[in-house]
Design a protein around this motif. Structure first.
Motif, PDB file in Angstrom:
ATOM      1  N   GLY A  12       0.779  -1.226   0.000  1.00 42.42           N
ATOM      2  CA  GLY A  12       0.000   0.000   0.000  1.00 42.42           C
ATOM      3  C   GLY A  12       0.812   1.277   0.000  1.00 42.42           C
ATOM      4  N   LYS A  15       3.552   1.740  -4.723  1.00 43.07           N
ATOM      5  CA  LYS A  15       4.455   1.228  -5.769  1.00 43.07           C
ATOM      6  C   LYS A  15       3.744   1.131  -7.126  1.00 43.07           C
ATOM      7  CE  LYS A  15       5.213  -2.633  -3.500  1.00 43.07           C
ATOM      8  NZ  LYS A  15       4.387  -2.383  -2.293  1.00 43.07           N
ATOM      9  N   GLY A  16       2.578   0.469  -7.125  1.00 40.07           N
ATOM     10  CA  GLY A  16       1.866   0.282  -8.386  1.00 40.07           C
ATOM     11  C   GLY A  16       1.413   1.614  -8.975  1.00 40.07           C
ATOM     12  N   THR A  17       0.918   2.500  -8.127  1.00 38.44           N
ATOM     13  CA  THR A  17       0.434   3.813  -8.570  1.00 38.44           C
ATOM     14  C   THR A  17       1.526   4.568  -9.338  1.00 38.44           C
ATOM     15  OG1 THR A  17      -1.061   3.950  -6.676  1.00 38.44           O
ATOM     16  CG2 THR A  17      -0.432   6.039  -7.711  1.00 38.44           C
ATOM     17  N   THR A  33       5.051  -8.280 -10.033  1.00 39.35           N
ATOM     18  CA  THR A  33       4.796  -9.704  -9.774  1.00 39.35           C
ATOM     19  C   THR A  33       3.416  -9.926  -9.167  1.00 39.35           C
ATOM     20  OG1 THR A  33       6.176  -9.400  -7.801  1.00 39.35           O
ATOM     21  CG2 THR A  33       7.138 -10.580  -9.668  1.00 39.35           C
ATOM     22  N   ASP A  59       0.926 -14.388   2.512  1.00 40.61           N
ATOM     23  CA  ASP A  59       2.296 -14.916   2.557  1.00 40.61           C
ATOM     24  C   ASP A  59       2.963 -14.799   1.197  1.00 40.61           C
ATOM     25  OD1 ASP A  59       2.318 -15.647   5.251  1.00 40.61           O
ATOM     26  OD2 ASP A  59       1.164 -17.465   4.803  1.00 40.61           O
ATOM     27  N   GLY A  87       7.585  -5.230  -6.715  1.00 43.93           N
ATOM     28  CA  GLY A  87       7.186  -6.430  -5.975  1.00 43.93           C
ATOM     29  C   GLY A  87       8.181  -7.573  -6.066  1.00 43.93           C
ATOM     30  N   GLN A  94      15.821 -13.893  -3.249  1.00 43.26           N
ATOM     31  CA  GLN A  94      15.358 -13.483  -4.583  1.00 43.26           C
ATOM     32  C   GLN A  94      16.325 -12.484  -5.206  1.00 43.26           C
ATOM     33  OE1 GLN A  94      11.298 -12.048  -4.478  1.00 43.26           O
ATOM     34  NE2 GLN A  94      10.474 -14.018  -3.758  1.00 43.26           N
ATOM     35  N   ARG A 127      -8.564   1.054  -0.971  1.00 43.12           N
ATOM     36  CA  ARG A 127      -8.208   0.674  -2.353  1.00 43.12           C
ATOM     37  C   ARG A 127      -9.321  -0.146  -2.991  1.00 43.12           C
ATOM     38  NH1 ARG A 127      -2.602  -2.011  -3.445  1.00 43.12           N
ATOM     39  NH2 ARG A 127      -3.258  -3.360  -1.741  1.00 43.12           N
ATOM     40  N   PHE A 136      -7.918   2.276  -7.813  1.00 46.55           N
ATOM     41  CA  PHE A 136      -8.470   3.556  -7.347  1.00 46.55           C
ATOM     42  C   PHE A 136      -8.402   3.593  -5.833  1.00 46.55           C
ATOM     43  CE2 PHE A 136     -10.330   2.389 -11.342  1.00 46.55           C
ATOM     44  CZ  PHE A 136     -10.318   3.557 -12.073  1.00 46.55           C
ATOM     45  N   ARG A 170       0.686  -9.071   6.183  1.00 41.42           N
ATOM     46  CA  ARG A 170       1.550  -8.642   5.060  1.00 41.42           C
ATOM     47  C   ARG A 170       2.589  -7.629   5.533  1.00 41.42           C
ATOM     48  NH1 ARG A 170      -2.686  -6.433   1.152  1.00 41.42           N
ATOM     49  NH2 ARG A 170      -0.921  -5.818  -0.132  1.00 41.42           N
ATOM     50  N   GLY A 198       1.962  11.892   1.806  1.00 39.16           N
ATOM     51  CA  GLY A 198       1.381  13.082   1.166  1.00 39.16           C
ATOM     52  C   GLY A 198       0.572  12.693  -0.054  1.00 39.16           C
TER      53      GLY A 198
HETATM   54  P1  AP5 Z   1      -0.833   1.026  -4.534  1.00 40.53           P
HETATM   55  O1  AP5 Z   1      -0.099   1.829  -5.555  1.00 40.53           O
HETATM   56  O2  AP5 Z   1      -1.822   0.009  -5.028  1.00 40.53           O
HETATM   57  O3  AP5 Z   1       0.199   0.365  -3.497  1.00 40.53           O
HETATM   58  P2  AP5 Z   1       1.264  -0.792  -3.679  1.00 40.53           P
HETATM   59  O4  AP5 Z   1       2.512  -0.358  -2.987  1.00 40.53           O
HETATM   60  O5  AP5 Z   1       1.385  -1.193  -5.115  1.00 40.53           O
HETATM   61  O6  AP5 Z   1       0.548  -1.902  -2.791  1.00 40.53           O
HETATM   62  P3  AP5 Z   1       0.329  -3.450  -2.915  1.00 40.53           P
HETATM   63  O7  AP5 Z   1      -0.580  -3.799  -1.766  1.00 40.53           O
HETATM   64  O8  AP5 Z   1      -0.139  -3.859  -4.286  1.00 40.53           O
HETATM   65  O9  AP5 Z   1       1.760  -3.997  -2.660  1.00 40.53           O
HETATM   66  P4  AP5 Z   1       2.176  -5.386  -2.158  1.00 40.53           P
HETATM   67  O10 AP5 Z   1       3.641  -5.344  -2.295  1.00 40.53           O
HETATM   68  O11 AP5 Z   1       1.638  -5.760  -0.827  1.00 40.53           O
HETATM   69  O12 AP5 Z   1       1.389  -6.353  -3.141  1.00 40.53           O
HETATM   70  P5  AP5 Z   1       1.790  -7.122  -4.495  1.00 40.53           P
HETATM   71  O13 AP5 Z   1       0.677  -6.931  -5.439  1.00 40.53           O
HETATM   72  O14 AP5 Z   1       3.169  -6.788  -4.923  1.00 40.53           O
HETATM   73  O15 AP5 Z   1      -1.565   2.052  -3.549  1.00 40.53           O
HETATM   74  C1  AP5 Z   1      -2.428   1.570  -2.527  1.00 40.53           C
HETATM   75  C2  AP5 Z   1      -3.702   2.439  -2.468  1.00 40.53           C
HETATM   76  O16 AP5 Z   1      -3.359   3.729  -2.019  1.00 40.53           O
HETATM   77  C3  AP5 Z   1      -4.414   2.630  -3.815  1.00 40.53           C
HETATM   78  O17 AP5 Z   1      -5.794   2.652  -3.594  1.00 40.53           O
HETATM   79  C4  AP5 Z   1      -3.918   4.008  -4.301  1.00 40.53           C
HETATM   80  O18 AP5 Z   1      -4.892   4.651  -5.116  1.00 40.53           O
HETATM   81  C5  AP5 Z   1      -3.705   4.730  -2.980  1.00 40.53           C
HETATM   82  N1  AP5 Z   1      -2.601   5.675  -2.970  1.00 40.53           N
HETATM   83  C6  AP5 Z   1      -1.393   5.570  -3.606  1.00 40.53           C
HETATM   84  N2  AP5 Z   1      -0.611   6.620  -3.301  1.00 40.53           N
HETATM   85  C7  AP5 Z   1      -1.326   7.391  -2.438  1.00 40.53           C
HETATM   86  C8  AP5 Z   1      -1.052   8.617  -1.763  1.00 40.53           C
HETATM   87  N3  AP5 Z   1       0.117   9.267  -1.930  1.00 40.53           N
HETATM   88  N4  AP5 Z   1      -2.014   9.129  -0.927  1.00 40.53           N
HETATM   89  C9  AP5 Z   1      -3.210   8.486  -0.757  1.00 40.53           C
HETATM   90  N5  AP5 Z   1      -3.530   7.329  -1.393  1.00 40.53           N
HETATM   91  C10 AP5 Z   1      -2.597   6.792  -2.218  1.00 40.53           C
HETATM   92  O19 AP5 Z   1       1.842  -8.632  -3.965  1.00 40.53           O
HETATM   93  C11 AP5 Z   1       0.679  -9.299  -3.581  1.00 40.53           C
HETATM   94  C12 AP5 Z   1       1.026 -10.734  -3.178  1.00 40.53           C
HETATM   95  O20 AP5 Z   1       1.632 -11.435  -4.294  1.00 40.53           O
HETATM   96  C13 AP5 Z   1       2.067 -10.891  -2.051  1.00 40.53           C
HETATM   97  O21 AP5 Z   1       1.496 -10.764  -0.769  1.00 40.53           O
HETATM   98  C14 AP5 Z   1       2.583 -12.315  -2.340  1.00 40.53           C
HETATM   99  O22 AP5 Z   1       1.691 -13.291  -1.899  1.00 40.53           O
HETATM  100  C15 AP5 Z   1       2.636 -12.343  -3.856  1.00 40.53           C
HETATM  101  N6  AP5 Z   1       3.927 -11.882  -4.385  1.00 40.53           N
HETATM  102  C16 AP5 Z   1       4.137 -10.805  -5.200  1.00 40.53           C
HETATM  103  N7  AP5 Z   1       5.449 -10.673  -5.480  1.00 40.53           N
HETATM  104  C17 AP5 Z   1       6.076 -11.693  -4.834  1.00 40.53           C
HETATM  105  C18 AP5 Z   1       7.445 -12.077  -4.701  1.00 40.53           C
HETATM  106  N8  AP5 Z   1       8.436 -11.381  -5.305  1.00 40.53           N
HETATM  107  N9  AP5 Z   1       7.749 -13.157  -3.954  1.00 40.53           N
HETATM  108  C19 AP5 Z   1       6.782 -13.870  -3.341  1.00 40.53           C
HETATM  109  N10 AP5 Z   1       5.463 -13.549  -3.394  1.00 40.53           N
HETATM  110  C20 AP5 Z   1       5.116 -12.461  -4.142  1.00 40.53           C
END
Ligand code: AP5
Length: 217
Positions: A12, A15-17, A33, A59, A87, A94, A127, A136, A170, A198
Motif C-alpha cells: 500500500g 508502488k503500483g500507482t 509480480t 504470505d 514487488g 530473490q 483501495r 483507485f 503482510r 502526502g
Molecule cells: P498502490 O499503488 O496500489 O500500493 P502498492 O505499494 O502497489 O501496494 P500493494 O498492496 O499492491 O503492494 P504489495 O507489495 O503488498 O502487493 P503485491 O501486489 O506486490 O496504492 C495503494 C492504495 O493507495 C491505492 O488505492 C492508491 O490509489 C492509494 N494511494 C497511492 N498513493 C497514495 C497517496 N500518496 N495518498 C493516498 N492514497 C494513495 O503482492 C501481492 C502478493 O503477491 C504478495 O502478498 C505475495 O503473496 C505475492 N507476491 C508478489 N510478489 C512476490 C514475490 N516477489 N515473492 C513472493 N510472493 C510475491
C-alpha cells in the motif's frame, strides 16, 4: 544505459500507482509480480491455483516460481532498454538469484517509498481494483462513477489480501523478509529513499525527480 530499476516499499505504499506513471513517462515496462500472479489466479492456471491460497493469506509464494516468471518477462524484446520492477525481489534470496541470473544486466537503481504505517492502513482499506488491474482509492483517487472502473467500466472490488487481518500479516512479512533488502542495496550504492507520504501527485513528483537525476531518462 541505466534504467534497470526497482520500486520497493511496504504494502500500500504506492508502488503500483507510481510505477504505472513512470513506465509510461520513460517508456519502460512495468513488471509487477503481484499483478502477474493475480492474473494467473484469475485465469485459474496451474500456477494460479498453486499460489491462490498463499496470496490470499498474505504470505509469499515460493522464490523459484516468482524468479521464473520475472526472468521470462525480462527476456522479452520490450525490456531490452530497461524496466521497472515492482514487488520483486522482495527477499534476500530473490535478490541474490536475480543478480546471479542477470549479471551486469541486473538492477542499477532502487527507490524505496517510506510511508508511516497509519497512512498505509488507510490507503489499503480504501483501495478498489478492477479485474484488469486498474486501481483507485475511495478518497484519494475515486473513480468517476462509484464502484466502476474509469477505463473499462468493470466492477471495482476489494482485494482478498486487503482484508484488515491479512494486511497486518503482510506488513509483518514485509518487515521480516523485505526490509533487509534495503541494506543489501544501500551497501552497493543503488538505494535512494523517497518520502512516500502526502498526496499522490506530490509523491510522484519526488519519484520522477529521482528517475531524471539517476537514470538515462
Ligand atoms: P498502490 O499503488 O496500489 O500500493 P502498492 O505499494 O502497489 O501496494 P500493494 O498492496 O499492491 O503492494 P504489495 O507489495 O503488498 O502487493 P503485491 O501486489 O506486490 O496504492 C495503494 C492504495 O493507495 C491505492 O488505492 C492508491 O490509489 C492509494 N494511494 C497511492 N498513493 C497514495 C497517496 N500518496 N495518498 C493516498 N492514497 C494513495 O503482492 C501481492 C502478493 O503477491 C504478495 O502478498 C505475495 O503473496 C505475492 N507476491 C508478489 N510478489 C512476490 C514475490 N516477489 N515473492 C513472493 N510472493 C510475491
Amino acid at each position: 544505459m541505466k534504467r534497470r530499476t526497482l520500486l520497493v516499499g511496504p504494502p500500500g505504499s504506492g508502488k503500483g500507482t507510481h510505477a504505472k506513471r513512470i513506465s509510461s513517462r520513460f517508456k519502460i515496462p512495468h513488471v509487477a509480480t503481484g499483478d502477474m500472479l493475480r492474473a494467473e489466479v484469475a485465469a485459474a492456471t496451474t500456477l494460479g491455483l498453486a499460489v491462490r491460497d498463499v496470496m490470499e493469506g498474505g504470505d509469499l509464494v515460493p522464490d523459484e516460481l516468482v524468479l521464473e516468471i520475472v526472468t521470462t518477462r525480462l527476456s522479452q524484446p520490450d525490456a531490452s532498454r530497461g524496466w521497472l520492477l515492482d514487488g520483486f525481489p522482495r527477499t534476500i534470496p530473490q535478490a541474490l538469484a536475480l543478480d546471479d541470473r542477470m549479471g551486469s544486466r541486473g538492477i542499477d537503481l532502487v527507490l524505496t517509498l517510506e510511508v508511516p504505517r497509519a497512512e498505509i492502513v488507510g490507503r489499503i482499506s480504501g483501495r478498489r481494483s478492477c479485474s484488469s488491474g486498474h486501481v483507485f482509492h475511495v478518497d484519494a483517487d475515486p473513480p468517476r462513477r462509484e464502484g466502476f472502473c474509469d477505463f473499462d467500466g468493470e466492477t471495482l472490488f476489494q482485494r482478498q489480501d486487503d482484508r484488515p487481518e491479512v494486511v497486518l500479516s503482510r506488513l509483518e512479512v514485509y518487515e521480516r523478509e523485505t526490509e533487509p533488502l534495503l541494506g543489501h542495496y544501500r551497501t552497493s550504492g543503488r538505494l535512494v529513499e523517497v518520502d512516500g507520504s502526502g498526496p499522490p501527485g506530490e509523491v510522484y513528483a519526488r519519484v520522477e525527480a529521482v528517475f531524471l537525476d539517476r537514470t538515462d531518462g
